[in-house]
Design a protein around this motif. Sequence first.
Motif, PDB file in Angstrom:
ATOM      1  N   LEU B  20       0.827  -1.226   0.000  1.00 60.24           N
ATOM      2  CA  LEU B  20       0.000   0.000   0.000  1.00 60.24           C
ATOM      3  C   LEU B  20       0.847   1.255   0.000  1.00 60.24           C
ATOM      4  O   LEU B  20       0.323   2.359  -0.078  1.00 60.24           O
ATOM      5  N   GLY B  21       2.157   1.092   0.098  1.00 59.60           N
ATOM      6  CA  GLY B  21       3.019   2.264   0.290  1.00 59.60           C
ATOM      7  C   GLY B  21       2.963   2.715   1.740  1.00 59.60           C
ATOM      8  O   GLY B  21       2.667   1.910   2.636  1.00 59.60           O
ATOM      9  N   ASP B 112      -8.870   1.647   9.697  1.00 58.11           N
ATOM     10  CA  ASP B 112      -7.616   1.566   8.926  1.00 58.11           C
ATOM     11  C   ASP B 112      -7.635   0.329   8.033  1.00 58.11           C
ATOM     12  O   ASP B 112      -7.259   0.395   6.859  1.00 58.11           O
ATOM     13  N   ASP B 113      -8.054  -0.796   8.608  1.00 61.84           N
ATOM     14  CA  ASP B 113      -8.111  -2.022   7.810  1.00 61.84           C
ATOM     15  C   ASP B 113      -9.005  -1.843   6.599  1.00 61.84           C
ATOM     16  O   ASP B 113      -8.646  -2.256   5.491  1.00 61.84           O
ATOM     17  N   VAL B 114     -10.143  -1.267   6.830  1.00 59.84           N
ATOM     18  CA  VAL B 114     -11.107  -1.175   5.732  1.00 59.84           C
ATOM     19  C   VAL B 114     -10.625  -0.176   4.668  1.00 59.84           C
ATOM     20  O   VAL B 114     -10.768  -0.431   3.466  1.00 59.84           O
ATOM     21  N   ARG B 115      -9.983   0.891   5.074  1.00 61.13           N
ATOM     22  CA  ARG B 115      -9.396   1.813   4.094  1.00 61.13           C
ATOM     23  C   ARG B 115      -8.272   1.124   3.324  1.00 61.13           C
ATOM     24  O   ARG B 115      -8.119   1.309   2.117  1.00 61.13           O
ATOM     25  N   ALA B 116      -7.496   0.327   4.028  1.00 62.63           N
ATOM     26  CA  ALA B 116      -6.410  -0.404   3.361  1.00 62.63           C
ATOM     27  C   ALA B 116      -6.976  -1.399   2.356  1.00 62.63           C
ATOM     28  O   ALA B 116      -6.476  -1.525   1.230  1.00 62.63           O
ATOM     29  N   GLN B 117      -8.033  -2.085   2.762  1.00 63.44           N
ATOM     30  CA  GLN B 117      -8.665  -3.064   1.868  1.00 63.44           C
ATOM     31  C   GLN B 117      -9.290  -2.360   0.665  1.00 63.44           C
ATOM     32  O   GLN B 117      -9.235  -2.870  -0.464  1.00 63.44           O
ATOM     33  N   TYR B 118      -9.854  -1.188   0.913  1.00 62.28           N
ATOM     34  CA  TYR B 118     -10.439  -0.391  -0.179  1.00 62.28           C
ATOM     35  C   TYR B 118      -9.359  -0.039  -1.209  1.00 62.28           C
ATOM     36  O   TYR B 118      -9.565  -0.131  -2.416  1.00 62.28           O
ATOM     37  N   GLN B 119      -8.206   0.340  -0.675  1.00 59.33           N
ATOM     38  CA  GLN B 119      -7.086   0.688  -1.573  1.00 59.33           C
ATOM     39  C   GLN B 119      -6.669  -0.510  -2.426  1.00 59.33           C
ATOM     40  O   GLN B 119      -6.476  -0.387  -3.639  1.00 59.33           O
ATOM     41  N   LEU B 120      -6.578  -1.655  -1.785  1.00 54.86           N
ATOM     42  CA  LEU B 120      -6.241  -2.885  -2.520  1.00 54.86           C
ATOM     43  C   LEU B 120      -7.276  -3.189  -3.613  1.00 54.86           C
ATOM     44  O   LEU B 120      -6.932  -3.427  -4.780  1.00 54.86           O
ATOM     45  N   ILE B 121      -8.520  -3.145  -3.228  1.00 57.81           N
ATOM     46  CA  ILE B 121      -9.625  -3.501  -4.123  1.00 57.81           C
ATOM     47  C   ILE B 121      -9.704  -2.558  -5.330  1.00 57.81           C
ATOM     48  O   ILE B 121      -9.910  -3.002  -6.469  1.00 57.81           O
ATOM     49  N   THR B 122      -9.552  -1.299  -5.073  1.00 60.72           N
ATOM     50  CA  THR B 122      -9.709  -0.317  -6.152  1.00 60.72           C
ATOM     51  C   THR B 122      -8.429  -0.179  -6.982  1.00 60.72           C
ATOM     52  O   THR B 122      -8.487  -0.212  -8.210  1.00 60.72           O
ATOM     53  N   GLU B 123      -7.291  -0.045  -6.314  1.00 58.89           N
ATOM     54  CA  GLU B 123      -6.020   0.157  -7.034  1.00 58.89           C
ATOM     55  C   GLU B 123      -5.586  -1.085  -7.810  1.00 58.89           C
ATOM     56  O   GLU B 123      -5.227  -1.011  -8.975  1.00 58.89           O
ATOM     57  N   LYS B 124      -5.599  -2.183  -7.122  1.00 60.79           N
ATOM     58  CA  LYS B 124      -5.045  -3.401  -7.704  1.00 60.79           C
ATOM     59  C   LYS B 124      -6.004  -4.030  -8.709  1.00 60.79           C
ATOM     60  O   LYS B 124      -5.593  -4.518  -9.758  1.00 60.79           O
ATOM     61  N   PHE B 125      -7.303  -4.014  -8.363  1.00 68.44           N
ATOM     62  CA  PHE B 125      -8.263  -4.732  -9.207  1.00 68.44           C
ATOM     63  C   PHE B 125      -9.231  -3.820  -9.957  1.00 68.44           C
ATOM     64  O   PHE B 125      -9.986  -4.285 -10.800  1.00 68.44           O
TER      65      PHE B 125
END
Lengths: 352, 352
Positions: B20-21, B112-125
């Motif tokens: 996530l950086g 924090d977890d959910v924002r991190a997961q959001y970043q993964l879901i949107t950025e990566k996929f």
Amino acid sequence: MINNTFYSQENHGPYELYDLGDFELEDGGKIPDCKLAYSTYGELNETKDNAIVVPTWFSGTSKDYETYIGEGRALNPTKYFIIAINQIGNGLSTSPHNSPTPSDFPNVRIGDDVRAQYQLITEKFGIKELALVVGASMGAQQTYEWAVRYPDMVNRAAPIAGTAKNTQHDFLFTKTLMEAITSDPGWNEGNYQSNTEVADGLKRHADIWAVMGLSTEFYQQEKWKLFGVETLDEFISGFLQPLFQMMDPNNLLAMAWKWQRGDVSRNTNGNLQEALGRIKAKMFVMPIDEDMFFPPRDCEAEQKLIPNSELRVIYSIAGHFGLFGGEGAYYHDQIDKHLNELLATSVADKVL
Amino acid sequence: MINNTFYSQENHGPYELYDLGDFELEDGGKIPDCKLAYSTYGELNETKDNAIVVPTWFSGTSKDYETYIGEGRALNPTKYFIIAINQIGNGLSTSPHNSPTPSDFPNVRIGDDVRAQYQLITEKFGIKELALVVGASMGAQQTYEWAVRYPDMVNRAAPIAGTAKNTQHDFLFTKTLMEAITSDPGWNEGNYQSNTEVADGLKRHADIWAVMGLSTEFYQQEKWKLFGVETLDEFISGFLQPLFQMMDPNNLLAMAWKWQRGDVSRNTNGNLQEALGRIKAKMFVMPIDEDMFFPPRDCEAEQKLIPNSELRVIYSIAGHFGLFGGEGAYYHDQIDKHLNELLATSVADKVL
């Protein structure tokens, strides 16, 4: 002998001491000059058939039953001779902290307590039958033991919030209470000079009680006022923690060990049905609906094995700690209603 | 960085890592190069609307959801793209034990977890909507957070055995779990070289789980076989204790701290009704009937504040640990029945 002013006449009296002499224990060994502390209310009548025995709960003393006893109550001292007896290890009766070797106190069982109480009742008062035995929690364990061990003597019995045979879940719960204490380096295998050296362990012990002693709904409804405090923090750090921190760690461990192994089927080679089948007393089994470790269904399973018994559920949002009576009339009126009804049953209702 | 082979691809894989950086935290500070570990099942379709997010529970990993996922299940990888995401601190994602300063890991919150997961879901996929978010226990906390924080993105949600706002009782329970660890001198304020130095504390931690994680009836009916063992002793000393003793104490403490403070009303200045009112997802709230710390009534109180929701109680004698799925088909068929029904609801059923 460890000095601990918590266990005093000032805090828990008035009580008297009866010296049992050298008291032999079920697990072997004996307690020399074993003393039972007890408080009486009312007068023993001439026929000596109005006596009620009330054994104490874990960490509690005879003083805790004061709110259960009074002229307007079922436990009416103008009618009955009420003897609240402190269990061995509770700090008033002979216990680790007041013994010569606090870290080396022998294992005491519920059966030992009940035999000791029998000796007191018969020797000191010449009592041959009991109108009622009633006790809460470990007091219920002793109540069951009384009814099984001395079926002809106990006319009526009312175990409140406790079981005849401790469950495995309850054993594990009690283990966490013990580990909270024994994990404190200050406990030092029981070799401390003052309970204050075990303050951290006693605090953790209180914290586990906070989880299991009440109910989830007690916390949802923020019922701290039942314990005379205004906030959750006061309930934990102003009530529960200091309460247990005043106590003696070895005393608590002795009682917990005993609690873990409460089991009337020790009288019948492990056959619970046979043990409970021996009971002749008219018995009301009185679990508390929100109790997290003596749930009504566990108590009901035992009740069904008792010939002349009924299940009478007590309602308390305070869960197991409902037995402190913090709800006042709401709680005590339930207890009294059932006990009055039980006391009104004829001795002829007893199983013969 | 503490060496702990429990947290390995061999034990919990296959999983991938997404960087996530530098990840900014709600409570201040950041985690440099914060990595989320995740496992995927199935394929993302062209319209990218078949994704299901599954966040992990306390001490668990994405691997634990394997029994929930399969062709015959509601979480069907031939139909859905399922992403099981490991919460920060669980040992696979960035966590105390795999960070440069294990004893000085920052506080991480559910948000924090959910924002991190959001970043993964949107950025990566490049995913913009989720067919479903479903998770158990702390996974339920994250599920609630997803539905409140990203109401337009979450079409359906199913929190299993968890709450939107952690209760005070639950906070106190979690505190005892933490104290079991921090009271071990080997923990040493987090400065240990190996989790084996905290073996006693981790064992006590497991012992408290034994009391609260199951149900009184689980013990009465001696249901150890649900966990693949034959005796109570094996269940405790052969399963629960070694399970937690393999884990990293600081990881567990980081997750416990987060669990204690799970609260979607942080999004609405403490107004829980407003927070839950924001949810647009069709939601099935799925508590476990015998859960001792997320009881159905606590979950139902929250469910009633959620616009398009239903209460669907799951039955498991294993209590909270029912989520391990030890009951096999009996448990998973219930979960599937509800999730199939939920997944069959039209997105048009979503609150607009």
